[in-house]
Design an enzyme around this catalytic site. Structure first.
Site, PDB file in Angstrom:
ATOM      1  N   CYS A   1     -15.586 -62.882 -19.901  1.00 41.33           N
ATOM      2  CA  CYS A   1     -14.899 -63.216 -18.663  1.00 41.33           C
ATOM      3  C   CYS A   1     -13.491 -62.605 -18.620  1.00 41.33           C
ATOM      4  CB  CYS A   1     -14.891 -64.731 -18.485  1.00 41.33           C
ATOM      5  SG  CYS A   1     -14.609 -65.293 -16.801  1.00 41.33           S
ATOM      6  N   HIS A   2     -12.443 -63.431 -18.641  1.00 46.87           N
ATOM      7  CA  HIS A   2     -11.063 -62.939 -18.621  1.00 46.87           C
ATOM      8  C   HIS A   2     -10.556 -62.628 -20.038  1.00 46.87           C
ATOM      9  CE1 HIS A   2     -11.181 -64.627 -14.558  1.00 46.87           C
ATOM     10  NE2 HIS A   2     -10.146 -63.852 -14.287  1.00 46.87           N
TER      11      HIS A   2
END
Length: 184
Positions: free
Chosen positions: A113-114
């Site tokens: 994800c991030h």
């Protein structure tokens, strides 16, 4: 029992407040279920606030600080996402050095994800193919990576995924990579 055993493998999980709960707890469960020994590494020892997207989730207690953790004692690393988590981690020099050490030693690293913001900050994505949450595409390309939009991307010992929907494939690939990692 998993076809890939992590018996005797020590896996670090690097995260802080704002970590996406499922992106920490599901890989943690996968490592434990495969017989691995996880260590929860954060900016400080104590309760860490997890998030479920933009709502507060549960808390989890970290085991050690990044500044005190010895990368040579681990067989692999997981960096979960959540918007605030890697944004806070990438401003912490000991956390960045911790990540760099895994790449210098060519140990398996899983990031979702991030989380790849940490890879850009650590300057370890140049020449690699990765995936992430779509908003990180330009940051990763600017850091020298080739960005792809796929469920899970494996480039050598680096495993990346886009979001919580990708967790089953991400966790399966993590266990496979960690099972194949050499001795500490």
């Amino acid at each position: 029992m998993s076809e890939h055993t992590l018996q005797g493998k020590h896996i670090a999980f690097l995260f802080t407040d704002g970590v996406e709960e499922s992106e920490l707890t599901e890989p943690l469960k996968a490592v434990k279920d495969a017989g691995g020994t996880p260590t929860l590494v954060s900016l400080e020892v104590g309760e860490i606030q997890m998030m479920q997207h933009d709502e507060k989730g549960g808390t989890i207690r970290s085991d050690t600080e990044a500044s005190a953790a010895d990368p040579s004692g681990f067989d692999g690393l997981v960096i979960p996402g959540g918007v605030a988590n890697p944004d806070r981690l990438r401003t912490d020099a000991p956390s960045v050095r911790f990540v760099q050490a895994f790449f210098e030693a060519d140990k398996p690293v899983g990031v979702i994800c991030h989380g790849p913001w940490m890879l850009a900050e650590a300057d370890v994505v140049r020449g690699r193919t990765v995936t992430s949450w779509p908003s990180l595409r330009t940051d990763l390309q600017n850091a020298g990576a080739t960005w792809v939009d796929q469920e899970v991307c494996v480039d050598g010992t680096l495993v990346t995924s886009r979001n919580p929907d990708d967790l089953p494939a991400f966790c399966a690939e993590l266990v496979k990579q960690f099972a194949g990692s050499g001795a500490r």
